[in-house]
Write an enzyme that holds these catalytic residues in place. Structure first.
Site, PDB file in Angstrom:
ATOM      1  CB  THR A   1      -5.055   8.338 -21.589  1.00 45.55           C
ATOM      2  OG1 THR A   1      -3.934   9.281 -21.135  1.00 45.55           O
ATOM      3  CG2 THR A   1      -4.855   7.997 -23.173  1.00 45.55           C
ATOM      4  CG  ASN A   2      -5.557  12.017 -17.053  1.00 50.05           C
ATOM      5  OD1 ASN A   2      -4.587  11.051 -17.111  1.00 50.05           O
ATOM      6  ND2 ASN A   2      -4.937  12.979 -16.579  1.00 50.05           N
ATOM      7  CG  ASP A   3     -12.047  12.536 -18.051  1.00 50.30           C
ATOM      8  OD1 ASP A   3     -12.554  12.053 -17.035  1.00 50.30           O
ATOM      9  OD2 ASP A   3     -12.070  13.796 -18.203  1.00 50.30           O
TER      10      ASP A   3
ATOM     11  CG  HIS B   1      -1.892   1.158   1.198  1.00 56.87           C
ATOM     12  ND1 HIS B   1      -1.382   2.396   2.052  1.00 56.87           N
ATOM     13  CD2 HIS B   1      -2.990   1.424   0.726  1.00 56.87           C
ATOM     14  CE1 HIS B   1      -2.474   3.254   1.922  1.00 56.87           C
ATOM     15  NE2 HIS B   1      -3.306   2.842   1.244  1.00 56.87           N
TER      16      HIS B   1
ATOM     17  CB  CYS C   1      -3.450  15.842 -23.894  1.00 56.22           C
ATOM     18  SG  CYS C   1      -4.960  15.839 -23.769  1.00 56.22           S
TER      19      CYS C   1
HETATM   20 MG    MG Z   1     -10.868  14.953 -19.477  1.00 53.04          MG
END
Ligand code: MG
Ligand code: ADP
Ligand code: MG
Length: 893
Positions: free
Chosen positions: A779-781, A468, A844
């Site tokens: 690529t985050n969302d 962890h 991005c």
């Molecule tokens: Mg986004």
């Protein structure tokens, strides 16, 4: 008397008949590391080069695998063993097990990749009580002979027979104490003979059988023990962590002994052809006079630096330097060597491409290219993105005089100093009070998350690289050292000890998460070093990569930093910060307005301040593309916290505007803001917002042009899900642009693109593509929506659990989930290229700065990655390495 027999230096006789399970050193080569192991392959290579290597042979990894399958030696191995040993007897004019002139061997394990947990080396194998007398007579040195036998018994008992080390040491301690000796080297002959006797008795006691006097039994048992060590616990664990296959097996090297402890005209040492710490082109190393290899490692006596070798052995020193020069020319890389000098004659016992620090790796790569030893592409290949990352973290000042208390696992890079705190609440409280704190715990759990947020660094005594603490620290980009087993924390958490040093809460401690070092006190930390060679190497990398590297930069200052690091433009400018701070009240006025007319003055004021922001940003990236993302977050981020307002309201403290803000906040409140009204959805509901942004941006571009600049504007629409929606948003953009053209009397060129960050947009990329000039994968969302994981909600509890239990192979928010999210990217890229080949494809998300993810993006055929300014250097190198990986894959096909 004469001496211990010395192997001939002249080229060995032509090899005997080909064998199934064994290769003589004269037969193998460096490219056979999978069959012969790294050590065996390199011993063969040095033999082929005509270097002075004591003769020997390698039992192949195939023999090991056959042994492990059946639990017995494969047919023919023992016969072959007799053949090669007979050959060595003839060559050495000694006989294995002979009483008068015993031939002695070292038995050394060696797998394709060097790894801990493999069997240690047994020296002097073949000696017995009887042949020991022969050795004494031959060398005229009974003490030397008894000591050789003592070493064999000790190593054999521990390594081959698995006698408990404590038992062994206690037995030996008894004799040493009796003679008042610190170690065996301080005993006289009588004492040594006593020690040998005690070792023999201990072996018989512990194993129920006496030490085998028969050299063939010794050899067979030692070989079997090496084979079995392949499946030892530590070796298996190591292979799992490093991703090394269990099906490789280890080889066994059997080599004629040479003696660095044969007198003061002998010695042994280790050396590197260049400095492995700094990379400087200068051989460095250590040696010990009158000693055997293991003494150098054991640290019983202080070693002498390599440059002093010439004062003892001028000829050997010159020869060694020549050998090292040849090894570099041969391996085209820095090598390390083990050598032994027996009665003034040099023998090479090992070589391999040497390990090095990140700094040394960089310097060597560039200098070797300058020297013409390697080409520039090879130099770039040699310096890995993870090494560059290590250089880019703060580190302990090497000049500082530090007391290293212990070393744990390097769990998250960077260095940190702070006051020791044993619990998370206290860590948070002290951190809030402005103290630097180091959270020190046995291990961490989700309940410690807030303390980890406050801490400068994290130190745990348990847990590995996916514990962890390690996972969360890496996610936060915070230094951590984990699994420091010497750290013992009092059960009540009142104090701790590290190797006898008492530590109280509030004491100063430092950790280096790159090396795993734990140090007492505050260590001066150096900012990341950018050595002069870096620019040149990255310049070479730029010529080898296909993808462009852009930066995510919201401000002119970020853009300037990114540009200095070599960014080719801004791939993502998040505009939301332009709405915060002293601009917040303008945004709130927009939100509170009942109609367009009421909204207009607030929008106009916003437009003016944004235009200034954009002028600065475009100036900082003059001549390079700047990609501006229109407003993305949901409205509630610009409104006060609903709960606080409700409390104030209940107390009757709310006045006019505040009350209206509360109403607006309640009105815009969303159950799941991540999937609510944000991005293009908000842009379409409140069209004035996007129009304002576009106008401000294009006016800024016009101003830059008037000032002689070269602004390159790209407008990006976030969170789209379909063509109708995207068309409407683009129409809005063009309408605002047309207004600016009319006003300025000049057309400001710009490109329009969309972010692909919903799975649906990725799946429909072929339909969306004709509408745009470029796409950028958010690529985050895309990761959040494809996995259905909200990053903030899973970071503390779920992700560490999933990684520790192998339910996910890697944190998908750090390294692209290639099989899920990556498939969407690949598909979208493919369809875009079919539908509209001129559309540029970029990334991005944070993955744009991650080397493993960059390799995937390269494979999908993307044109660019965009990452935070601090990762631009790494991304430039990683993009070149991605191109290598692809070239290698093509070649192997
Ligand atoms: Mg986004
Ligand atoms: P490791 O991989 O741990 O270095 P090695 O087999 O290389 O294991 O070495 C153990 C020690 O034994 C080294 O110091 C090495 O130089 C020494 N050694 C190995 N083989 C011989 C030999 N034939 N003669 C003398 N010393 C040897
Ligand atoms: Mg070695």
């Amino acid at each position: 008397m004469t001496t211990t027999a010395a192997p001939r230096r002249s080229a060995p006789r032509s090899a005997g008949p080909p064998l199934r399970w064994i290769r003589r050193f004269t037969e193998g080569s460096a490219d056979q590391r999978f069959l012969l192991g790294g050590k065996g392959a390199n011993l063969a290579e040095m033999t082929r080069m005509g270097l002075p290597v004591p003769p020997g042979f390698t039992i192949t990894t195939e023999a090991c695998l056959a042994y492990l399958k059946t639990g017995g030696f494969p047919d023919g191995l023992l016969d072959e063993l007799r053949v090669v040993v007979a050959e060595l007897e003839e060559e050495m004019e000694l006989a294995f097990g002979a009483v008068g002139a015993p031939l002695l061997f070292s038995v050394r394990s060696g797998a394709a990749f060097s790894m801990p947990g493999m069997m240690d080396t047994v020296l002097n194998l073949g000696l017995s009580r009887d042949s020991l007398k022969g050795l004494a007579a031959r060398t005229g040195d009974p003490w030397f002979a008894a000591d050789a036998y003592r070493r064999l018994l000790e190593l054999y008992a521990h390594i081959v027979l698995d006698v408990d080390e404590d038992v062994l040491h206690r037995a030996m301690r008894g004799v040493l104490d009796l003679y008042g000796a610190k170690d065996a080297s301080a005993l006289d002959l009588i004492g040594l003979q006593d020690l040998v006797g005690v070792l023999e008795v201990t072996i018989a006691d512990q194993t129920g059988a006496s030490f085998p006097a028969d050299p063939w039994i010794q050899l067979e048992q030692a070989i079997a023990a090496v084979f079995r060590s392949w499946n030892g616990r530590r070796a298996r664990d190591y292979r799992r962590v490093e991703g090394i296959s269990d099906d490789l097996g280890t080889a066994v090297n059997v080599q004629v002994m040479v003696f660095g402890n044969a007198g003061i005209d002998s010695g042994t040492g280790v050396a590197f052809t260049r400095d492995p710490a700094t990379g400087e082109r200068q051989a460095v190393g250590d040696f010990l006079l009158n000693a055997q290899g293991e003494d150098v490692v054991a640290g019983v006596r202080n070693t002498e630096p390599l440059h002093q070798l010439a004062t003892h052995f001028p000829d050997c020193a010159a020869q060694l330097h020549e050998v090292m020069e040849r090894l570099e020319q041969h391996y085209l890389d820095m090598c390390d060597v083990e050598f032994t000098i027996q009665h003034g004659r040099l023998f090479m016992l090992q070589t391999r491409v040497g390990k090095r620090t990140a700094l040394a790796s960089l310097r060597m790569a560039v200098e070797m290219a300058d020297e013409g030893l390697i080409d520039r592409a090879t130099a770039v290949r040699r310096f890995r993105p993870d090494e560059l990352e290590r250089l880019l973290h703060p580190r302990f000042d090497p000049a500082a005089d530090v007391q290293v208390l212990t070393k744990g696992l390097p769990a998250s890079p960077g260095a940190a100093s702070g006051r020791v705190v044993f619990d998370a609440d206290r860590a948070e409280a002290l951190a809030n009070a402005g103290e630097d704190v180091l959270l020190v715990r046995t291990n961490t759990s989700p309940a410690d998350f807030h303390g980890m947020v406050g801490a400068k660094g994290i130190l745990t005594s348990r847990g590995g690289l996916v514990s962890h603490a390690a996972v969360v620290a890496r996610g936060m980009g915070k230094p951590a050292v984990c699994g420091a087993e010497d750290l013992v924390i009092d059960w009540h958490g009142r104090y701790a000890t590290i190797n006898g040093v008492h530590i109280e809460p509030g004491d100063l401690l430092s950790i280096d998460g790159t090396t795993g070092e734990v140090v007492l006190g505050r260590v001066p930390v150096l900012p990341p070093a950018a050595p002069p060679e870096l620019d040149r190497l990255l310049g070479w990398a730029d010529e080898l990569r296909r993808m462009a590297v852009f930066a995510n930069a919201d401000t002119a200052a970020d853009a300037a930093t990114a540009r200095a690091a070599g960014a080719a433009g801004v791939g993502l400018c998040r505009t939301e910060h332009q709405f915060l701070g002293d601009r917040l009240h303008l945004v709130q006025a927009v939100i509170l307005a009942d109609d367009e007319a009421a909204r207009r003055p607030a929008l106009a004021a916003l437009e003016e301040v944004q235009e200034r922001d954009f002028v600065e940003l475009l100036a900082a990236m003059d001549g390079l593309p700047v990609t501006v993302r229109l407003l993305d977050p949901p409205l509630h981020e610009f409104l006060p916290n609903v709960e606080e307002l409700l409390v104030a309201d209940a107390r009757g403290e709310l006045r006019g505007t505040e009350r209206r803000l509360l109403e607006a906040a309640l009105d815009w409140r969303e159950v799941d803001p991540m999937l609510g009204i944000r991005g293009v959805r908000l842009g379409l509901l409140l069209p004035g917002l996007y129009a304002t942004q576009v106008r401000a941006l294009l006016r800024a571009a016009a101003a830059r042009r008037r000032a002689g600049g070269d602004p390159r504007v790209r407008i990006m629409i976030p969170l789209v899900i379909g063509t109708g929606e995207l068309s409407a948003a683009i129409a809005l953009v063009r309408e605002a642009a047309a207004a600016v053209t009319a006003e300025m009397g000049e057309e400001i060129p710009f490109e329009v693109g969309a972010m692909l960050e919903t799975p649906r947009a990725a799946l429909l990329a072929g339909e969306l593509a004709p509408l745009v000039d470029f796409f950028s994968f958010g690529t985050n969302d895309l990761t959040q929506m494809t996995l259905g994981l909200s990053r903030d909600d899973v970071e503390a509890r779920l992700m560490p659990y999933y990684l520790e239990h192998g339910l996910l192979a890697a944190d998908p928010f750090r390294t692209l989930d290639a099989s899920g999210v990556g498939e969407l990217v690949r598909l979208a890229a493919e369809q875009t290229k079919q539908a509209a080949p001129s559309v540029e494809l970029g990334v991005c998300g944070e993955h744009g700065g991650d080397p493993d993810s960059i390799a995937h993006f390269h494979r999908y055929g993307l044109d660019e990655v965009s990452c935070s300014p601090g990762r631009v250097l790494v991304a430039r190198l990683a993009a070149a390495h991605a191109a290598f990986t692809e070239a290698d894959a093509d070649r192997d096909r």
